[in-house]
Design a protein around this motif. Sequence first.
Motif, PDB file in Angstrom:
ATOM      1  N   LEU A 121       0.806  -1.264  -0.004  1.00 42.90           N
ATOM      2  CA  LEU A 121       0.062  -0.037   0.088  1.00 42.90           C
ATOM      3  C   LEU A 121       0.948   1.167  -0.077  1.00 42.90           C
ATOM      4  O   LEU A 121       0.730   2.057  -0.840  1.00 42.90           O
ATOM      5  N   ARG A 122       1.951   1.161   0.798  1.00 45.57           N
ATOM      6  CA  ARG A 122       2.693   2.445   0.851  1.00 45.57           C
ATOM      7  C   ARG A 122       3.565   2.910  -0.293  1.00 45.57           C
ATOM      8  O   ARG A 122       3.809   3.819  -0.798  1.00 45.57           O
ATOM      9  N   LYS A 123       4.093   1.757  -1.082  1.00 48.54           N
ATOM     10  CA  LYS A 123       4.609   1.682  -2.023  1.00 48.54           C
ATOM     11  C   LYS A 123       3.804   2.391  -3.383  1.00 48.54           C
ATOM     12  O   LYS A 123       4.031   3.245  -3.889  1.00 48.54           O
ATOM     13  N   SER A 124       2.554   1.814  -3.239  1.00 46.96           N
ATOM     14  CA  SER A 124       1.541   2.221  -4.240  1.00 46.96           C
ATOM     15  C   SER A 124       1.262   3.756  -3.846  1.00 46.96           C
ATOM     16  O   SER A 124       1.131   4.539  -4.958  1.00 46.96           O
ATOM     17  N   TRP A 176       2.313  -0.680  -9.455  1.00 43.07           N
ATOM     18  CA  TRP A 176       2.169  -0.774  -7.757  1.00 43.07           C
ATOM     19  C   TRP A 176       0.747  -1.016  -7.427  1.00 43.07           C
ATOM     20  O   TRP A 176       0.201  -1.792  -6.783  1.00 43.07           O
ATOM     21  N   LYS A 177      -0.263  -0.214  -8.576  1.00 41.24           N
ATOM     22  CA  LYS A 177      -1.303  -0.496  -8.411  1.00 41.24           C
ATOM     23  C   LYS A 177      -1.892  -2.111  -8.818  1.00 41.24           C
ATOM     24  O   LYS A 177      -2.878  -2.598  -8.080  1.00 41.24           O
ATOM     25  N   PHE A 178      -1.387  -2.549  -9.773  1.00 43.13           N
ATOM     26  CA  PHE A 178      -1.612  -3.809 -10.245  1.00 43.13           C
ATOM     27  C   PHE A 178      -1.009  -4.728  -8.985  1.00 43.13           C
ATOM     28  O   PHE A 178      -2.075  -5.814  -8.560  1.00 43.13           O
ATOM     29  N   GLN A 190      -5.139  -6.887  -2.463  1.00 40.81           N
ATOM     30  CA  GLN A 190      -6.184  -6.561  -1.705  1.00 40.81           C
ATOM     31  C   GLN A 190      -7.340  -7.994  -1.867  1.00 40.81           C
ATOM     32  O   GLN A 190      -7.901  -8.129  -0.995  1.00 40.81           O
ATOM     33  N   ILE A 191      -7.183  -8.718  -3.040  1.00 40.55           N
ATOM     34  CA  ILE A 191      -7.835  -9.945  -2.986  1.00 40.55           C
ATOM     35  C   ILE A 191      -7.431 -11.027  -2.347  1.00 40.55           C
ATOM     36  O   ILE A 191      -8.149 -11.807  -1.822  1.00 40.55           O
ATOM     37  N   PRO A 212      -4.893   3.416  -2.769  1.00 42.04           N
ATOM     38  CA  PRO A 212      -3.732   4.198  -2.630  1.00 42.04           C
ATOM     39  C   PRO A 212      -3.993   5.682  -2.207  1.00 42.04           C
ATOM     40  O   PRO A 212      -3.357   6.491  -1.825  1.00 42.04           O
ATOM     41  N   GLU A 213      -5.159   6.073  -2.850  1.00 38.77           N
ATOM     42  CA  GLU A 213      -5.617   7.320  -2.968  1.00 38.77           C
ATOM     43  C   GLU A 213      -6.214   7.795  -1.314  1.00 38.77           C
ATOM     44  O   GLU A 213      -6.423   9.071  -0.886  1.00 38.77           O
ATOM     45  N   THR A 214      -6.379   6.744  -0.245  1.00 40.69           N
ATOM     46  CA  THR A 214      -6.910   7.044   0.839  1.00 40.69           C
ATOM     47  C   THR A 214      -5.723   7.786   1.547  1.00 40.69           C
ATOM     48  O   THR A 214      -4.571   7.268   1.760  1.00 40.69           O
TER      49      THR A 214
END
Length: 185
Positions: free
Chosen positions: A40-43, A56-58, A64-65, A73-75
């Motif tokens: 998450l932090r890398k993303s 990183w989103k991929f 996540q799954i 990552p937008e959070t």
Amino acid sequence: MAEQYSILQKDFFRESGKWLSTVEIWKKCLNPNLHFIYVLRKSQQHLETPLLNVFWKFVLRHYQIKYGFQIYPETEIGEGFYLGHWGSLVINPQAKIGKNCNIAQGVTIGQQNRGTKAGVPIIGNEVWIGTNAVIVGGITIGNNVLVAPNSYINFDIPEDSIAVGNPARIYPNLKATDGYINNKI
């Protein structure tokens, strides 16, 4: 002293109480919670870099799954983020979470689409959110708040409080999170 460390190191400090090297952080990634926080932090770190952002989103989507964490990552999440247990966790990408926050499994931090509390939550610093708690709407959770397991929160919670129940009741407590949030940054 903590200012010299990265946000990732600060997250991992919360778990171990020690400042870790990059190699030590990788070793800690055997833990699913910490592994997800790492990805998450890398993303989040690469949101503005097109190619790395896609990569990183991929990777984040895969985990996540795999782990059941629906955090994007937008959070906006402050340093010292701690996931107590892995599995089934949903956080709206527009939610804001302060520093030194603990979130247990089964928690939902979500959007309310209508009414006077339409919007997403803003959660303060040093907030402990227990198992299966639901926090929804355009509300604010103050600093030093403990949200008890199975609580339903759809209204503002003042600082230095414990919220318990469905619907939640508020109990003022200056030491609400003492002993619940360890290794603060």
